[in-house]
Design a protein around this motif. Structure first.
Motif, PDB file in Angstrom:
ATOM      1  N   UNK A  54       0.834  -1.218   0.000  1.00 39.49           N
ATOM      2  CA  UNK A  54       0.000   0.000   0.000  1.00 39.49           C
ATOM      3  C   UNK A  54       0.863   1.261   0.000  1.00 39.49           C
ATOM      4  N   UNK A  55       1.994   1.172  -0.676  1.00 41.04           N
ATOM      5  CA  UNK A  55       2.951   2.272  -0.661  1.00 41.04           C
ATOM      6  C   UNK A  55       2.508   3.451  -1.514  1.00 41.04           C
ATOM      7  N   UNK A  56       1.759   3.219  -2.549  1.00 43.28           N
ATOM      8  CA  UNK A  56       1.378   4.328  -3.418  1.00 43.28           C
ATOM      9  C   UNK A  56       0.572   5.387  -2.654  1.00 43.28           C
ATOM     10  N   UNK A 108       1.267   9.272  -3.747  1.00 42.71           N
ATOM     11  CA  UNK A 108       2.163   9.433  -4.893  1.00 42.71           C
ATOM     12  C   UNK A 108       1.458   9.116  -6.204  1.00 42.71           C
ATOM     13  N   UNK A 109       0.371   8.367  -6.109  1.00 43.09           N
ATOM     14  CA  UNK A 109      -0.429   8.035  -7.291  1.00 43.09           C
ATOM     15  C   UNK A 109      -1.838   8.570  -7.066  1.00 43.09           C
ATOM     16  N   UNK A 156       2.601  -0.864  -5.412  1.00 42.74           N
ATOM     17  CA  UNK A 156       1.898  -1.568  -4.342  1.00 42.74           C
ATOM     18  C   UNK A 156       2.209  -3.050  -4.515  1.00 42.74           C
ATOM     19  N   UNK A 157       3.032  -3.583  -3.634  1.00 44.36           N
ATOM     20  CA  UNK A 157       3.489  -4.961  -3.790  1.00 44.36           C
ATOM     21  C   UNK A 157       2.434  -5.942  -3.306  1.00 44.36           C
ATOM     22  N   UNK A 216       9.345 -11.195   2.694  1.00 45.34           N
ATOM     23  CA  UNK A 216      10.570 -11.929   2.386  1.00 45.34           C
ATOM     24  C   UNK A 216      10.955 -11.777   0.916  1.00 45.34           C
ATOM     25  N   UNK A 217      10.063 -12.175   0.015  1.00 51.37           N
ATOM     26  CA  UNK A 217      10.391 -12.124  -1.403  1.00 51.37           C
ATOM     27  C   UNK A 217      10.514 -10.695  -1.902  1.00 51.37           C
ATOM     28  N   UNK A 218       9.613  -9.822  -1.460  1.00 53.21           N
ATOM     29  CA  UNK A 218       9.640  -8.451  -1.975  1.00 53.21           C
ATOM     30  C   UNK A 218      10.896  -7.711  -1.525  1.00 53.21           C
TER      31      UNK A 218
END
Length: 931
Positions: free
Chosen positions: A607-609, A618-619, A646-647, A652-654
């Motif tokens: 939920x970074x955007x 940012x979006x 938004x991953x 772990x993987x991200x």
């Protein structure tokens, strides 16, 4: 019924029933069935109906003849072909330690309406490619050779018709065997000679050394060579390999051509290169890279990334590296850079990062165009047997979640291994999808060469002890076929052994140090960090105003959310006024300034955007049609890209992916954000074994930024703490930076500092939550355009700012209150409420590297202060206290040092908001008591 692709063998009774009904009365079935059966009967008159019926290999299976239904032998032949494609792998000869399996009930000719008398009758071969009408016996033989030999194939779970047909066209005409010349076969033999010879040499010369040998899975070497040469012919310019420790030394010397004397010197006890920093790593964790020229004279750059003992942890790191390299090369088609990952069967099955990485591979911003996975299936996990570590037939079964084809290969057949490699690289380049090779083999020794596997697998290792090696079997095969003489084969082994003897003599006489290949390629011009970690990070006001102008520059016809538009307008006003710049605005200005300077910024997280706390935006999203607009990506023509993602809900993987991205390309800034700081718990392997230690172990650097929301807001244990203490515990040898900022300007300059130095270090930020909107946690435009990052911030009250009527005279200060992060504002308010003028508030913004000189200078400015308090929100066994206390004491010069904070606790914070408030009031009171 809209199509036939989804019908499978289990539907044959239904198909037969529909056919009978159609023959009795065509109007009794759906129109699509009427058209289908009418076409089928017409095609049957031309003796090629089965081919029309099932050209994609996934059309409906024909029914067995169970009554008077006039299905005919051709329909049964189609069903036979389809069944072998689907089930043939179940009876393929895959296990080199077991006899070939028997038949399968669902593949018996009677299952398709055939009797013994039909075996010599000609039948149309259906959709089986490469042959027309043949005796049934011949068709079955071809099917068994293609799908039940030493290669078993799983591909009918793939719903794409084109991919199925592509595979069939490359397997069936050749009966799934590679077309090889005698020269090709001798080359494969030579690859097995060096694979086995290297291991045997080490066993004789270094019998007590661990090496995690490749023996038993020697066919991995021909597979890798075929992938490289085939890839070069198909446009691959670079291959990035990831693998665990087993077989790594063999791959390093016999595929990547790491000099034998260099590896042997590591057995002899070589030292790190003089210019290296850190502690190094064991030889079977190290990486290597070089340019390789293929048989067709094409150049392919090969690199094997270093890997920790956490076997599958490198998977997403490799994908991030490949994505960065593709980005640098503008490889939008994902054709020029390919990842190849090797896995152990038990590790790939058991460790969730494998599945997480597969999920990532299908998402746009993580896509690399397909990875070739090779599962080195030793049929054992240390001492654990397959039934105890997986419930599926194959360790590759998780591949079906992304509809990847799987080639199961008997490791004793190197030609089958080469065929699987050819199919894998060609499929990957054609369809840009993951491919799996399950190399079914064995582990000749125990988990390491000093381990006795007969304790736990006595019968298995009794079989292995008498089992001829892949080289022995292939040598005998070629000699029997007259491809070369036994003497020629023996001479090859002797010459290689002599080469190794010479290499060992060189290693012993000259003890070559490990070479360091760090600052080449994109790292050219960068170097090791020195004593000065500062940088000129100020940005002219005119540029900052230009960036702010884009906040409200919305495309015509775009309808942003009204509240978000007000936020954007507010940010533009902050810059215009030159004051009140909040956290989100400061971050946007930092990113905007970097992309204008030509630095690509990649920010990802959950939920970074928007930002977990609705602070970033940012979006922008069109409220009428969901269209998106990224203002910072459209500041000025020619700017660098800004990518914000938004991953998926993975840590772990991200995080591993972003670390790999940052390590491969230091010219780009990679930022990963946790939704809450504690979410990083799920990526602890990446943090411990890569981010904190990669430079020390492998001389591999990264400028990755971690944003970990941290701060005690009364939201319970998990949403309070990012576990600051864990990162500080990892800090040593100037390996990374750990910061807890209190102003947007500090964050602004720290982000820019990452890219404005001639070295790279990871940056861990205890990023705020409530401070995102705190009225005092703001900065001025001048602090961005003229300032720089300050590891320590002295008390602002000494110059009469930020506290109204309270002014602190350094000459009268009796207590220095040191703190870091959000607690500063609670202390500031507490001092104001109590009208305390004899206590100075000093903020340690950078906890590591510990700012010794800066802190000494600040302490010296309070000559009469006899007390130093360290105040933190976290319990005493958490936060910075136990890390910083031994570092502070030598600076005190006779002053007393007192801890103020919560008592030691098992949990980071109370689950009660009222308890949280009471604890905070109590620690602020203690901070100013009796001053």
């Amino acid at each position: 019924m809209n199509g036939f692709e989804g019908l499978a063998l289990a539907n044959k009774d239904y198909v037969a029933d529909q056919y009978r009904r159609w023959k009795d009365d065509p109007r009794s079935v759906d129109e699509s069935w009427r058209l289908f059966f009418a076409g089928f009967d017409l095609a049957m008159d031309g003796r090629n109906g089965a081919g029309l019926l099932a050209e994609d290999g996934g059309a409906p299976p024909a029914p067995a003849v169970e009554s008077a239904a006039p299905a005919g032998p051709e329909l049964g032949a189609f069903d036979l072909v389809h069944s072998y494609r689907e089930l043939g792998h179940l009876v393929a000869y895959l296990n080199p330690l077991a006899p070939p399996p028997g038949g399968h009930p669902l593949l018996e000719p009677s299952e398709f309406g055939f009797g013994d008398g039909d075996l010599d009758c000609p039948v149309d071969s259906g959709s089986f490619q490469g042959v027309g009408s043949v005796p049934l016996r011949d068709l079955i033989a071809r099917l068994r050779a293609t799908y039940c030999g030493t290669i078993g194939v799983e591909y009918l779970h793939i719903p794409d018709r084109e991919q199925r047909l592509w595979l069939q066209s490359r397997m069936e005409p050749t009966l799934n065997k590679p077309v090889l010349t005698d020269e090709d076969r001798v080359r494969i033999l030579d690859q097995l000679v060096v694979a086995e010879g290297f291991e045997q040499f080490l066993q004789v010369r270094y019998p007590t050394a661990k090496r995690f040998s490749l023996e038993g899975s020697d066919s991995l070497i021909p597979i890798l060579h075929e992938l490289i040469d085939g890839g070069g012919d198909l446009g691959v310019e670079e291959m990035v390999f990831g693998m665990p420790h087993r077989g790594r030394l063999n791959v390093l010397v016999n595929v990547l051509r790491k000099p034998y004397e260099m590896v042997l010197s590591e057995f002899e006890g070589s030292l790190l290169a003089r210019e290296a920093t850190g502690d190094g790593d064991v030889k079977y964790h190290l990486g290597y890279s070089r340019d390789h020229t293929t048989r067709s004279r094409r150049k392919v750059h090969l690199s094997l990334s270093s890997n920790p003992s956490h076997l599958e942890a490198v998977n997403p790191v490799i994908e991030g590296m490949v994505r960065a390299k593709q980005s640098h090369l503008h490889d939008e088609s994902h054709s020029r850079v390919v990842s190849v990952q090797m896995h152990g069967d038990a590790a790939f099955t058991g460790q969730g990062v494998g599945a997480e990485t597969l999920w990532l591979s299908e998402l746009d911003e993580y896509r690399t165009g397909g990875t070739i996975h090779i599962i080195v299936n030793n049929q054992i996990g240390f001492t654990t047997c397959p039934p105890d570590y997986r419930f599926t037939p194959y360790p590759s079964d998780v591949a079906k979640i992304i509809q990847a084809p799987v080639f199961h290969v008997n490791g004793d057949d190197p030609e089958a291994a080469v065929q699987a490699a050819r199919l894998a690289i060609a499929f990957r380049q054609q369809f840009k999808k993951d491919v799996f090779i399950d190399l079914v083999c064995y582990r000749k020794h125990g988990h390491n060469e000093l381990d006795d596997p007969t304790f736990t697998q006595p019968t298995m290792y009794r079989e292995i002890a008498s089992h001829p090696s892949p080289l022995t079997q292939y040598r005998d095969k070629l000699v029997a076929a007259g491809t070369l003489t036994a003497e020629a084969a023996d001479r090859r082994a002797t010459e290689f052994r002599e080469l190794l003897v010479d290499a060992q003599s060189y290693a012993r006489d000259f003890m070559p140090r490990q070479q360091i290949f760090v600052f080449g390629g994109l790292w050219k011009g960068l170097g090791w960090a020195g004593d000065d970690w500062g940088a000129d990070t100020a940005v002219p006001e005119a540029v900052l105003r230009e960036i702010a102008g884009v906040f409200t520059r919305i495309p015509d016809g775009f309808h942003p959310h009204p509240r978000v538009l007000r936020i954007m307008e507010g940010r533009e006003a902050m810059v215009a006024d030159g004051a009140g710049i909040d956290w989100g605005c400061g971050e946007a200005l930092a990113i905007g300034s970097l992309v204008l300077e030509g630095t690509e910024v990649r920010m990802s997280g959950q939920d970074t955007r928007r930002g977990t706390f609705s602070h970033r935006h940012a979006v922008l999203h069109d409220i009428e049609n969901d269209a998106c607009w990224v203002p910072l990506a459209h500041i000025r023509a020619g700017q660098a890209p800004f990518v914000i993602i938004d991953s998926m809900l993975s840590e772990n993987a991200c995080l591993g992916f972003e670390f790999g991205f940052s390590m491969a390309d230091p010219t780009k800034l990679a930022i990963w954000e946790a939704q809450f700081g504690d979410f990083a718990n799920g990526a602890q392997v990446v943090i411990d074994q890569f981010i904190a230690a990669s430079e020390s172990k492998w001389q591999r650097m990264s400028g990755l930024v971690l944003l970990l929301p941290h701060g005690y807001e009364g939201q319970g244990p998990e949403h309070s703490s990012a576990r600051l203490e864990r990162y500080l515990q990892l800090c040593a040898e100037n390996n990374m930076q750990v910061c807890n900022f209190t102003t947007p300007a500090q964050y602004f300059h720290a982000l820019r500092r990452q890219m404005h130095r001639n070295f790279r270090k990871p940056l861990v930020v205890m990023s705020p939550k409530s401070l995102l909107r705190h009225k005092l946690a703001v900065s001025t435009l001048g602090e961005l355009s003229e300032g720089r990052f300050e590891p320590v911030l002295d008390d602002v009250a000494r110059v009469g700012a930020a506290e109204g009527e309270i002014t602190v005279d350094p000459a009268n200060v009796r207590r220095i209150v040191l703190c870091s992060g959000k607690i500063y504002y609670a202390l500031l308010a507490g001092r104001h409420e109590r009208t305390v003028t004899t206590a100075a508030l000093v903020r340690v913004e950078q906890l590591y590297p510990f700012p010794r000189q800066e802190l000494e200078a600040v302490l010296a400015g309070y000559p009469k202060a006899e007390q130093v308090y360290w105040v933190q929100e976290e319990p005493a066994n958490m936060g910075a206290w136990r890390f910083i206390e031994p570092l502070l004491r030598p600076l005190l010069g006779g002053r007393t040092l007192t801890y103020v904070g919560r008592d030691a606790a098992a949990s980071p914070a109370s689950g009660s908001y009222k308890v949280h408030q009471a604890e905070e009031i109590e620690l602020v009171t203690r901070a100013f008591a009796r001053v």
